[in-house]
Structures are given as structure tokens and as C-alpha cells.
Write an enzyme that holds these catalytic residues in place. Structure first.
Site, PDB file in Angstrom:
ATOM      1  N   GLU A  46       0.825  -1.220   0.000  1.00 42.18           N
ATOM      2  CA  GLU A  46       0.000   0.000   0.000  1.00 42.18           C
ATOM      3  C   GLU A  46       0.855   1.263   0.000  1.00 42.18           C
ATOM      4  O   GLU A  46       0.400   2.315  -0.436  1.00 42.18           O
ATOM      5  CB  GLU A  46      -0.931   0.016   1.224  1.00 42.18           C
ATOM      6  N   HIS A  72       8.937 -26.248  -1.573  1.00 39.40           N
ATOM      7  CA  HIS A  72       8.312 -27.364  -2.292  1.00 39.40           C
ATOM      8  C   HIS A  72       7.109 -26.915  -3.107  1.00 39.40           C
ATOM      9  O   HIS A  72       6.347 -27.735  -3.598  1.00 39.40           O
ATOM     10  CB  HIS A  72       7.927 -28.465  -1.291  1.00 39.40           C
ATOM     11  N   LYS A  99     -14.175  -0.165  -3.719  1.00 42.66           N
ATOM     12  CA  LYS A  99     -15.284   0.230  -2.844  1.00 42.66           C
ATOM     13  C   LYS A  99     -16.355   0.965  -3.645  1.00 42.66           C
ATOM     14  O   LYS A  99     -17.549   0.728  -3.472  1.00 42.66           O
ATOM     15  CB  LYS A  99     -14.775   1.158  -1.729  1.00 42.66           C
TER      16      LYS A  99
END
Ligand code: PA5
Length: 438
Positions: A279, A300, A414
Site C-alpha cells: 500500500e 516445495h 469500494k
């Protein structure tokens, strides 16, 4: 005394390159320390450790935490992003892997999973639970939904008056729906200062309250952070070196940084770190992409890519010198698994050789390595690690030429979500999206 150290010896960035960048790195550091850069309104985190240690805030946090500890078997921390990741990272790093803290700390409001919330509600039925609701804005949808549900459940189970004793709100001093509600209902509250952004707030009540409720020593954590604060206020500090090195790697085409741990308790520390750097730096179409792996587990799964994929990555390993416990590999008379060559050795010795072997293989494979070493995992070292990464993030963002303290990109989803849900005030966006989706 700070035991954190940074090595960039295997990064491919030498002293000459660091010295050439030093004027820019110094300027970036000054912007953080003197508030002369963009986003200077959000530098409250810089002095938070030393200021909090000297204030009576730690004592207030401990007092409220003691009440929740005495009256609850479970405390649900409601929050998202910077309002939950720091506390989650520290609690996961310090608690025993296969046991809960007392009280146990659960998290909600960090997703909109219907099953998650329904199952949490089932789990809390007839339990003595409390709520810490954390939202700086007080309007974030995810925690607001979780709080609406759990507040109603707590009031039904414990009665409205007792529920008000068991709910603590951490929010803005004056603004926002949560502040108004807390005032109306008489909840205990803590303030998130205007000048402390969510992802830099773990050393404020946002992180300290849940960590104290879990039973950990927040003064030791603040002590580690305050010592690192003092250490980082000068050029050439560990944060300065880390920030400059990663910036030089970025300029040389290394676009992805992988934070690596060899200690499973640090998984959520990687999640916290990803938010901090993602951010802060990912803007204006720039920024190192922050990824994280847990080794040796992910050797792995992601090991192949890291060793052999596109050479646009570098790694930063968090190396913990000593585990808390001692466990030795037993000898076996039949030796069917062929492991007797390491019988009698500590598990950590094998882990350390995996760490060293991987580092050497990655260097040979073209993956620059940075290593951040702490002596052990405890409140003090976590406090210093947190502050180290915060300071480096501020310097790094300014070196990159972005404002490290805003997050304009977070709003895009949003706006669309509210428009799709036909929230009042979003009529034009709703119509546009409906037309677009057909
Ligand atoms: O770092 C940030 O600012 C964000 O991650 C916020 O912490 C997150 O969006 C939650 O916001 P709020 O605390 O206002 O609910």
C-alpha cells in the site's frame, strides 16, 4: 540494546553503489524525520514508540486489557488491513503454535465470508466473549458488517449493559460512525491519531490493545521499537541500508521482493509486511511487488519459480538465530530413512543448513539476497523488527518518488461495490455499471 542486523553482502549491491545513492537516501530519510515530503501529515508513527513509553497510554491499555482478560474466554478483534494485520502478526509470532492464548483472540471483519461469519457466530454462542472493534475511519464495510452482527449477538447473550462493558472501540478521536456509537453506548475507547495511517498503526492501541489482551508484554515491544527508533534516525542505519539496497535492485530491474522466513510463526508477519510495502509503494504505476513465502514449506511449491523463473526477483530473509525450544533428531537402529547421519543434531541445525543452502543456491541462480537477523522471537525483537520495516518503508517510498502514506487505489473497488449494491448517493455509478454489465 538492539540485536537486529541487516546484511546486503549477497545482494549484488556494493558499498560504492550505496554511497552513490547516499544523497538521495539521506534526503528520503530527512523527509521522514522532518516531515518535508508528501504525506507529512501521516508521520505520527515515527515517534510513536518513544512517545508511548513516556505517556500513560501503555498503562491504560493494560488496565482495559486486564478487564477483558478477566471477563472473557474469547475476544474477537474486528478490523481489516492495518486495523488487524499487525496484531495478528505479533500474536501468531508469540503464541504457542498449537494452543490458544488466554483469552483466545479471534479475528473478524477482515473478509466478507458468509460462512466465516456464520461459523464464528456459532462458535461464540454461549461463550463469554468480548469485542475490540478497530476502524480508523469508522466506516469500513467489512468490519462494520462483522460488528453489527457480533454486537447484536453479544447484547443478546450478555445483556446490553454488560455488552457495553465488553466492547472496546479503537477509532478516530472525533469523526466517524464508530466514534458516535461508542459515545452513545458508553464503550471504552482508544484513539487512532489522525497522523498515524492504518498500516503504520501496530505500535498504537490498534495493535497494542489486542496484543496486551493476548497476554503479551507491550512495554517490551515498545522498548524494542524505541531502541530501533533511536538507531534509525541517522544515515547508514539498518533501515537506511535496506531501503537503499532494495531501491537500487528495483532500478536494476528487480521488480518483485519476496520476504522469506524459516520460522512458521512468522507467516502473518509476512502478511503484515506485504500490506505495509504494497500500500505504501504500489502507486503511480511504480513499486516493488511484495510477496512472501514460508520456508522450507514453500521451497516445495514456490522454490522452482524462485530458483529458475524470470530473473526479476530478489529476496529478503528474516533469520531468527535461536528457537525457544530444543529438539534433537533421534537415532534409529534400522536407519531405513537414512537419517542417522543427522541423528543427535538439533532440528534447528537442519533448518539453518536449509536456509544457508537455499541462500547459496539462490545467489548462484541470480536471486539477490538480503538478510535481516534477529536473535530470537520475543516482544522486544518483534518491536524492533516492526519499527525497522516501517522506517525503511518510509525512506523507500520517498526514494521511489511516491507518497508512501496514502492509498488512493484502495477506493476503486469500494466505489464499484457500493454502486453494485445501490448504496444511496451512488445512483449515477450504479446506472453506469448496470449499463456496462448489460
Ligand atoms: O493502511 C490502511 O490505511 C488501510 O489498510 C486501513 O487500515 C484499512 O483499510 C482499514 O481502515 P479503517 O481502519 O478505517 O477501517
Amino acid at each position: 540494546m538492539n540485536s537486529l542486523s541487516v546484511s546486503v553482502a549477497d545482494s549484488g549491491i556494493d558499498d560504492k553503489a550505496l554511497a552513490a545513492l547516499a544523497p538521495e537516501t539521506d534526503e528520503a530519510l530527512n523527509k521522514v524525520l522532518n516531515g518535508s515530503g508528501e504525506g507529512a501529515d501521516f508521520l505520527g508513527w515515527v515517534n510513536l514508540p518513544s512517545e508511548t513509553i513516556e505517556s500513560d497510554l501503555a498503562e491504560r491499555i493494560e488496565t482495559v486489557a486486564a478487564r477483558l482478560r478477566a471477563e472473557c474466554d474469547t475476544v474477537v478483534c474486528i478490523g481489516i488491513g492495518g486495523s488487524y494485520l499487525g496484531a495478528k502478526a505479533v500474536i501468531e509470532a508469540l503464541k504457542p503454535t498449537f494452543a490458544q492464548t488466554t483469552p483466545e483472540i479471534l479475528f473478524a471483519g477482515q473478509n466478507i465470508g458468509e460462512d466465516y461469519l456464520a461459523e464464528l457466530s456459532d462458535y461464540l454462542r454461549n461463550r463469554r466473549f468480548g469485542i475490540i472493534v478497530i476502524s480508523k475511519s469508522g466506516t469500513t464495510t467489512e468490519p462494520a458488517i462483522a460488528f453489527r452482527l457480533l454486537k447484536a449477538q453479544l447484547e443478546t447473550q450478555a445483556g446490553k449493559q454488560q455488552a457495553a462493558r465488553l466492547i472496546v472501540a479503537v477509532t478516530d478521536a472525533k469523526r466517524g460512525a464508530l466514534r458516535s456509537l461508542a459515545t452513545d453506548e458508553g464503550y471504552d475507547t482508544f484513539v487512532i491519531d489522525d497522523n498515524v495511517g492504518g498500516r503504520f498503526s501496530v505500535l498504537s492501541p490498534v495493535g497494542l490493545l489486542p496484543i496486551a489482551v493476548a497476554g503479551f508484554n507491550i512495554r517490551a515491544m515498545l522498548g524494542g521499537a524505541a531502541d530501533m527508533q533511536a538507531a534509525c534516525a541517522r544515515p547508514g542505519s539498518p533501515a537506511w541500508v535496506y531501503a537503499a539496497t532494495r531501491n537500487l535492485l528495483y532500478r536494476s530491474g528487480k521488480k518483485i521482493e519476496i520476504l522469506v522466513n524459516y520460522c512458521p510463526k512468522l507467516h502473518f508477519f509476512g502478511e503484515w509486511w506485504k500490506q505495509l510495502y504494497g500500500e505504501s509503494e504500489g502507486k503511480d504505476h511504480k513499486g516493488i511487488f511484495p510477496a512472501a513465502v514460508d520456508n522450507t514449506t514453500d521451497l516445495h511449491s514456490m522454490g522452482q519459480w524462485i530458483q529458475d523463473g524470470e530473473r526479476t526477483i530478489f529476496e529478503t530473509v528474516i533469520s531468527v538465530e535461536s528457537p525457544d525450544r530444543t529438539l534433537v533428531i533421534p537415532s534409529d537402529p534400522d536407519n531405513l530413512d537414512g537419517l542417522n547421519f543427522i541423528a543427535g543434531k538439533r532440528i534447528d541445525k537442519v533448518n539453518k543448513m536449509a536456509e544457508l543452502g537455499t541462500r547459496l543456491a539462490h545467489i548462484d541462480g541470480g536471486v539477490p539476497n538480503l538478510t535481516v537477523t534477529i536473535d530470537s522471537l520475543n516482544e522486544y525483537t518483534l518491536g524492533s523488527l516492526i519499527y525497522f520495516f516501517e522506517m525503511a518503508c518510509g525512506i523507500s517510498g520517498y526514494l521511489l518518488g511516491v507518497n508512501p502514506f496514502n492509498q488512493p487505489g484502495v477506493e476503486a473497488y469500494k466505489r464499484n461495490m457500493f454502486a453494485l449494491l445501490a448504496k444511496p448517493g451512488y445512483e449515477a455509478e450504479t446506472a453506469a455499471l448496470r449499463a456496462r454489465l448489460g
